[in-house]
Scaffold this active site. Structure first.
Site, PDB file in Angstrom:
ATOM      1  N   HIS A 125       0.834  -1.218   0.000  1.00 24.99           N
ATOM      2  CA  HIS A 125       0.000   0.000   0.000  1.00 24.99           C
ATOM      3  C   HIS A 125       0.864   1.261   0.000  1.00 24.99           C
ATOM      4  O   HIS A 125       0.564   2.225  -0.704  1.00 24.99           O
ATOM      5  CB  HIS A 125      -0.896   0.057   1.242  1.00 24.99           C
ATOM      6  CG  HIS A 125      -1.897  -1.052   1.359  1.00 24.99           C
ATOM      7  ND1 HIS A 125      -2.093  -1.754   2.518  1.00 24.99           N
ATOM      8  CD2 HIS A 125      -2.776  -1.557   0.457  1.00 24.99           C
ATOM      9  CE1 HIS A 125      -3.050  -2.655   2.339  1.00 24.99           C
ATOM     10  NE2 HIS A 125      -3.478  -2.564   1.097  1.00 24.99           N
ATOM     11  N   LYS A 159     -18.046  -6.474   9.560  1.00 27.61           N
ATOM     12  CA  LYS A 159     -16.696  -7.015   9.776  1.00 27.61           C
ATOM     13  C   LYS A 159     -16.003  -6.306  10.924  1.00 27.61           C
ATOM     14  O   LYS A 159     -16.047  -5.092  11.025  1.00 27.61           O
ATOM     15  CB  LYS A 159     -15.850  -6.804   8.507  1.00 27.61           C
ATOM     16  CG  LYS A 159     -16.027  -7.903   7.495  1.00 27.61           C
ATOM     17  CD  LYS A 159     -14.868  -7.838   6.506  1.00 27.61           C
ATOM     18  CE  LYS A 159     -15.313  -8.138   5.080  1.00 27.61           C
ATOM     19  NZ  LYS A 159     -14.440  -7.530   4.090  1.00 27.61           N
ATOM     20  N   ARG A 210      -1.982  -6.676  -8.194  1.00 27.82           N
ATOM     21  CA  ARG A 210      -0.911  -7.626  -7.879  1.00 27.82           C
ATOM     22  C   ARG A 210      -0.881  -8.781  -8.861  1.00 27.82           C
ATOM     23  O   ARG A 210       0.149  -9.165  -9.351  1.00 27.82           O
ATOM     24  CB  ARG A 210      -1.111  -8.168  -6.454  1.00 27.82           C
ATOM     25  CG  ARG A 210      -0.763  -7.169  -5.387  1.00 27.82           C
ATOM     26  CD  ARG A 210      -1.287  -7.585  -4.045  1.00 27.82           C
ATOM     27  NE  ARG A 210      -2.734  -7.476  -4.010  1.00 27.82           N
ATOM     28  CZ  ARG A 210      -3.454  -7.563  -2.904  1.00 27.82           C
ATOM     29  NH1 ARG A 210      -2.874  -7.817  -1.765  1.00 27.82           N
ATOM     30  NH2 ARG A 210      -4.753  -7.412  -2.950  1.00 27.82           N
ATOM     31  N   SER A 226      -2.683  -7.649   3.260  1.00 29.33           N
ATOM     32  CA  SER A 226      -3.092  -7.407   4.651  1.00 29.33           C
ATOM     33  C   SER A 226      -3.646  -8.679   5.285  1.00 29.33           C
ATOM     34  O   SER A 226      -3.430  -8.941   6.463  1.00 29.33           O
ATOM     35  CB  SER A 226      -4.176  -6.330   4.713  1.00 29.33           C
ATOM     36  OG  SER A 226      -3.684  -5.107   4.281  1.00 29.33           O
TER      37      SER A 226
HETATM   38  P1  ADP Z   1      -5.516  -6.273   0.885  1.00 26.10           P
HETATM   39  O1  ADP Z   1      -5.993  -6.774  -0.452  1.00 26.10           O
HETATM   40  O2  ADP Z   1      -4.043  -6.405   1.083  1.00 26.10           O
HETATM   41  O3  ADP Z   1      -6.349  -6.716   2.043  1.00 26.10           O
HETATM   42  P2  ADP Z   1      -6.853  -3.730   0.589  1.00 26.10           P
HETATM   43  O4  ADP Z   1      -8.173  -4.339   0.421  1.00 26.10           O
HETATM   44  O5  ADP Z   1      -6.699  -2.734   1.662  1.00 26.10           O
HETATM   45  O6  ADP Z   1      -5.679  -4.733   0.863  1.00 26.10           O
HETATM   46  O7  ADP Z   1      -6.338  -3.160  -0.795  1.00 26.10           O
HETATM   47  C1  ADP Z   1      -6.510  -1.860  -1.247  1.00 26.10           C
HETATM   48  C2  ADP Z   1      -5.892  -1.685  -2.611  1.00 26.10           C
HETATM   49  O8  ADP Z   1      -4.488  -1.866  -2.524  1.00 26.10           O
HETATM   50  C3  ADP Z   1      -6.347  -2.656  -3.684  1.00 26.10           C
HETATM   51  O9  ADP Z   1      -6.383  -1.953  -4.927  1.00 26.10           O
HETATM   52  C4  ADP Z   1      -5.264  -3.686  -3.710  1.00 26.10           C
HETATM   53  O10 ADP Z   1      -5.181  -4.325  -4.964  1.00 26.10           O
HETATM   54  C5  ADP Z   1      -4.060  -2.827  -3.460  1.00 26.10           C
HETATM   55  N1  ADP Z   1      -2.937  -3.569  -2.894  1.00 26.10           N
HETATM   56  C6  ADP Z   1      -2.927  -4.331  -1.781  1.00 26.10           C
HETATM   57  N2  ADP Z   1      -1.717  -4.873  -1.570  1.00 26.10           N
HETATM   58  C7  ADP Z   1      -0.918  -4.444  -2.592  1.00 26.10           C
HETATM   59  C8  ADP Z   1       0.447  -4.686  -2.960  1.00 26.10           C
HETATM   60  N3  ADP Z   1       1.225  -5.500  -2.250  1.00 26.10           N
HETATM   61  N4  ADP Z   1       0.925  -4.073  -4.065  1.00 26.10           N
HETATM   62  C9  ADP Z   1       0.110  -3.290  -4.810  1.00 26.10           C
HETATM   63  N5  ADP Z   1      -1.180  -3.038  -4.535  1.00 26.10           N
HETATM   64  C10 ADP Z   1      -1.699  -3.605  -3.436  1.00 26.10           C
END
Ligand code: ADP
Length: 159
Positions: free
Chosen positions: A17, A41, A95, A133
């Protein structure tokens, strides 16, 4: 003015992130990080903790780059949140191909609801592309070391 909305759960913010947020500073004048809070949640980190960790990690760079940074909570339809906050760009990180499939579908539906808002995908940087996450929370619950995957503000919050 380019106003980006980067939505996610950020429970907690990871190095993946942070990478997306810092890269987005080159694309927008203002970045709103939207923390999705769902009534059904229960997160590991409260909204206030998640907000604090994001600001601690990215606020300094935002200032340096002259980008206004705001961290908000939301529980409404994403396009409504974008409109209410004056965002004209939705930012998402990609990703994997699986991420793309899901995101492409969501993007198309968002576009039909709000054609004036453009979604921009940023490809994950290879060395953090495997970080999520969900896995960080699982490692944390099992007492493992999450320090390779999260920024310092998360480790400090846990302490
Ligand atoms: P996660 O999928 O890790 O639980 P979120 O739902 O908070 O995280 O994701 C928010 C945004 O950040 C989404 O667009 C997700 O694809 C992107 N994201 C999460 N992890 C990464 C990463 N390691 N590299 C690039 N983008 C990421």
């Amino acid at each position: 003015m380019r106003v980006g909305l980067y939505p996610g759960s950020f429970d907690p913010i990871t190095n993946g992130h942070v990478d997306i947020i810092k890269r987005s500073f080159g694309l927008v004048d203002k970045l709103i990080v939207g923390i999705g809070i769902s009534a059904t949640k229960t997160p590991v980190f409260s909204f206030e903790q998640r907000q604090r960790m994001i600001e601690a990690e990215t606020g300094g760079v935002a200032k340096q780059k002259g980008v206004e940074l705001e961290v908000i909570a939301f529980d409404e339809l994403l396009v409504d949140v974008a409109r209410q906050n004056g965002a004209n760009i939705i930012l998402r990180g990609l990703r994997t191909a699986a991420d793309y499939e899901y995101e492409a579908q969501m993007t198309s539906m968002n576009r039909s609801m709000a054609p004036e808002i453009e979604t921009v995908f940023l490809p994950a940087t290879p060395d953090v592309s495997f970080v999520s996450s969900t896995l960080v929370r699982q490692i944390l619950a099992m007492g493992g070391d999450i320090s390779p995957f999260v920024p310092r503000s998360v480790l400090e919050e846990i302490k």
